[in-house]
Scaffold this active site. Structure first.
Site, PDB file in Angstrom:
ATOM      1  N   HIS A  10      -1.046   4.167   4.044  1.00 28.54           N
ATOM      2  CA  HIS A  10      -2.199   3.432   4.553  1.00 28.54           C
ATOM      3  C   HIS A  10      -2.990   4.316   5.512  1.00 28.54           C
ATOM      4  O   HIS A  10      -2.508   5.370   5.943  1.00 28.54           O
ATOM      5  CB  HIS A  10      -1.739   2.212   5.356  1.00 28.54           C
ATOM      6  CG  HIS A  10      -0.973   1.219   4.567  1.00 28.54           C
ATOM      7  ND1 HIS A  10      -1.562   0.127   3.959  1.00 28.54           N
ATOM      8  CD2 HIS A  10       0.346   1.147   4.259  1.00 28.54           C
ATOM      9  CE1 HIS A  10      -0.627  -0.568   3.331  1.00 28.54           C
ATOM     10  NE2 HIS A  10       0.531   0.022   3.495  1.00 28.54           N
ATOM     11  N   TYR A  39       3.425  -1.517   9.914  1.00 22.47           N
ATOM     12  CA  TYR A  39       3.820  -0.231   9.319  1.00 22.47           C
ATOM     13  C   TYR A  39       5.126   0.255   9.938  1.00 22.47           C
ATOM     14  O   TYR A  39       5.440  -0.073  11.083  1.00 22.47           O
ATOM     15  CB  TYR A  39       2.755   0.842   9.591  1.00 22.47           C
ATOM     16  CG  TYR A  39       1.341   0.470   9.249  1.00 22.47           C
ATOM     17  CD1 TYR A  39       1.000   0.056   7.958  1.00 22.47           C
ATOM     18  CD2 TYR A  39       0.332   0.553  10.206  1.00 22.47           C
ATOM     19  CE1 TYR A  39      -0.310  -0.265   7.641  1.00 22.47           C
ATOM     20  CE2 TYR A  39      -0.979   0.244   9.890  1.00 22.47           C
ATOM     21  CZ  TYR A  39      -1.306  -0.175   8.613  1.00 22.47           C
ATOM     22  OH  TYR A  39      -2.596  -0.489   8.308  1.00 22.47           O
ATOM     23  N   HIS A 116      -2.231   2.149  -0.770  1.00 19.79           N
ATOM     24  CA  HIS A 116      -2.507   0.708  -0.692  1.00 19.79           C
ATOM     25  C   HIS A 116      -3.522   0.286  -1.764  1.00 19.79           C
ATOM     26  O   HIS A 116      -3.435  -0.800  -2.336  1.00 19.79           O
ATOM     27  CB  HIS A 116      -3.045   0.409   0.716  1.00 19.79           C
ATOM     28  CG  HIS A 116      -3.107  -1.049   1.050  1.00 19.79           C
ATOM     29  ND1 HIS A 116      -3.617  -1.496   2.241  1.00 19.79           N
ATOM     30  CD2 HIS A 116      -2.732  -2.161   0.360  1.00 19.79           C
ATOM     31  CE1 HIS A 116      -3.551  -2.834   2.259  1.00 19.79           C
ATOM     32  NE2 HIS A 116      -3.023  -3.249   1.141  1.00 19.79           N
ATOM     33  N   LYS A 122      -8.990  -2.367  -2.217  1.00 20.27           N
ATOM     34  CA  LYS A 122      -9.294  -1.857  -0.882  1.00 20.27           C
ATOM     35  C   LYS A 122      -9.455  -0.355  -0.976  1.00 20.27           C
ATOM     36  O   LYS A 122      -8.951   0.265  -1.899  1.00 20.27           O
ATOM     37  CB  LYS A 122      -8.123  -2.129   0.080  1.00 20.27           C
ATOM     38  CG  LYS A 122      -7.916  -3.589   0.419  1.00 20.27           C
ATOM     39  CD  LYS A 122      -6.601  -3.750   1.186  1.00 20.27           C
ATOM     40  CE  LYS A 122      -6.320  -5.196   1.517  1.00 20.27           C
ATOM     41  NZ  LYS A 122      -6.838  -5.651   2.772  1.00 20.27           N
ATOM     42  N   CYS A 124      -8.320   1.659   1.436  1.00 23.50           N
ATOM     43  CA  CYS A 124      -7.119   2.188   2.102  1.00 23.50           C
ATOM     44  C   CYS A 124      -6.179   2.851   1.100  1.00 23.50           C
ATOM     45  O   CYS A 124      -5.867   2.225   0.091  1.00 23.50           O
ATOM     46  CB  CYS A 124      -6.406   1.029   2.812  1.00 23.50           C
ATOM     47  SG  CYS A 124      -4.885   1.485   3.634  1.00 23.50           S
TER      48      CYS A 124
HETATM   49 ZN   LIG Z   1      -3.542  -0.322   3.851  1.00 24.36          ZN
END
Ligand SMILES: [Zn+2]
Length: 145
Positions: A10, A39, A116, A122, A124
């Site tokens: 991420h 995380y 991710h 997304k 990310c």
């Molecule tokens: Zn992420």
């Protein structure tokens, strides 16, 4: 120890070059009503690693895929103006991310290293891990299941 088969990378979605750390993320994630940082590790701009949620605890980083995975994040991922997804990894971050990924592959016998953005619409972590060194380490192929 819970079984771990996947590492998901991420970004913190913070502007390029701006320092933040695991404590900031812990605060942001608590503000979302989570049990603290989602995380398991955070890679700072200078490549320093800070621990996040203990590895033995399931993370909160990828909807529907937290069981069986660990989540690591680097600080950055957005252009300096804060508006556009951007691969802002510093050379020090890249080196640390490679080391952490190799360690996790060996330690947990990972079957997959992913971004991710492979699980959700997304940006990310703001790069394509399948085309990145991280997804192609020592013959280890991202996307292998
Ligand atoms: Zn992420």
């Amino acid at each position: 120890m819970r079984p771990i088969h996947t590492l998901v990378w991420h970004c913190s979605a913070t502007p390029e070059g701006k320092h933040f750390d695991a404590k900031d993320i812990d605060r942001w994630h608590k503000e979302r009503g989570w049990a603290g940082i989602g995380y398991h590790a955070v890679v700072l701009l200078d490549g320093t690693v800070q621990p996040g949620r203990p590895i033995e605890k399931v993370g909160a980083h990828v909807a529907g895929h937290n069981t069986g995975s660990i989540g690591y994040s680097y600080i950055g991922g957005v252009s300096a103006d804060g508006k556009t997804a951007k691969d802002t990894r510093t050379p020090a971050q890249k080196a640390t991310m490679k080391r952490l990924t190799i360690e996790a592959i060996r330690k947990y016998g990972l079957k997959r290293v992913a971004g991710h953005n492979e699980y959700a619409a997304k940006a990310c972590p703001s790069f394509d891990i399948r085309k990145d060194e991280l997804g192609n380490l020592e013959g280890f192929k991202a996307g292998r299941r």
